[in-house]
Design a protein around this motif. Structure first.
Motif, short mmCIF file in Angstrom:
data_model
loop_
_atom_site.label_atom_id
_atom_site.label_comp_id
_atom_site.label_asym_id
_atom_site.label_seq_id
_atom_site.Cartn_x
_atom_site.Cartn_y
_atom_site.Cartn_z
N HIS A 30 -1.98 -54.46 -95.83
CA HIS A 30 -2.08 -53.02 -96.05
C HIS A 30 -2.07 -52.68 -97.54
CE1 HIS A 30 -2.31 -51.27 -92.10
NE2 HIS A 30 -1.32 -52.04 -91.67
N ALA A 31 -1.23 -53.37 -98.31
CA ALA A 31 -1.19 -53.13 -99.75
C ALA A 31 -2.53 -53.50 -100.38
CB ALA A 31 -0.06 -53.92 -100.39
N GLU A 33 -5.43 -53.60 -98.86
CA GLU A 33 -6.43 -52.63 -98.41
C GLU A 33 -6.39 -51.37 -99.27
OE1 GLU A 33 -5.51 -52.08 -94.28
OE2 GLU A 33 -6.90 -53.66 -93.64
N ALA A 34 -5.17 -50.92 -99.62
CA ALA A 34 -5.04 -49.73 -100.47
C ALA A 34 -5.62 -50.01 -101.86
CB ALA A 34 -3.57 -49.32 -100.58
N GLU A 37 -9.37 -50.06 -101.57
CA GLU A 37 -9.91 -48.70 -101.43
C GLU A 37 -9.91 -47.99 -102.78
OE1 GLU A 37 -8.83 -44.54 -99.12
OE2 GLU A 37 -8.06 -46.43 -98.33
N THR A 38 -8.84 -48.12 -103.55
CA THR A 38 -8.77 -47.51 -104.88
C THR A 38 -9.84 -48.09 -105.79
OG1 THR A 38 -6.39 -47.20 -104.63
CG2 THR A 38 -7.26 -47.09 -106.86
#
Length: 141
Positions: A30-31, A33-34, A37-38
């Motif tokens: 999840h980290a 993925e963030a 995305e950024t």
């Protein structure tokens, strides 16, 4: 029975340990993925900037090409005009004498301009009072 309990506890420990590892991996995913995305948003912004810069560069290049073409045309017109003046001077004695005569001082002063650096300094120069020098001769009618 004791062995079975020990084995069940052992397998339960392995399952808990694997569950803990999976939970940590899930959090890392999840980290990441963030972060992805950024980074994707930043990359998209940079891509948009590059496209705009490319369009601006093409427009500038076209304008520069047009300016060079206009400068070349103007240069050719100037050469043609100078050639024509020289031909006329060779053909006409009165014109040759007239063109060799120096301009009167008041006319020379009218042609003098200050060194201007841009539109603002030109507007300032225009807004100042620049009276024409008083003539010493008669006026032409």
């Amino acid at each position: 029975m004791k062995n079975i309990i020990v084995m069940v506890l052992f397998f339960l420990g392995i399952v808990l340990w694997q569950s803990w590892n999976l939970h940590n991996a899930y959090q890392k995913i999840h980290a990441h993925e963030a972060v992805i995305e950024t980074q994707g948003k930043k990359l998209s912004q940079k891509n948009s900037q590059l496209i705009a810069l490319n369009i601006l560069t093409q427009t500038s290049s076209q304008a520069q090409t047009q300016l060079y073409a206009a400068a070349e045309r103007n240069g050719q017109l100037l050469r043609d005009r100078q050639r024509k003046i020289e031909e006329l001077k060779r053909e006409n004695e009165d014109l040759r004498r007239w063109s060799d005569t120096a301009l009167p001082d008041p006319v020379i002063r009218l042609r003098q301009r200050p060194a201007l650096a841009g539109g603002e300094s030109y507007r300032e120069w225009l807004s100042e009072n620049h009276p024409l020098p008083a003539g010493s001769g008669s006026t032409a009618h």
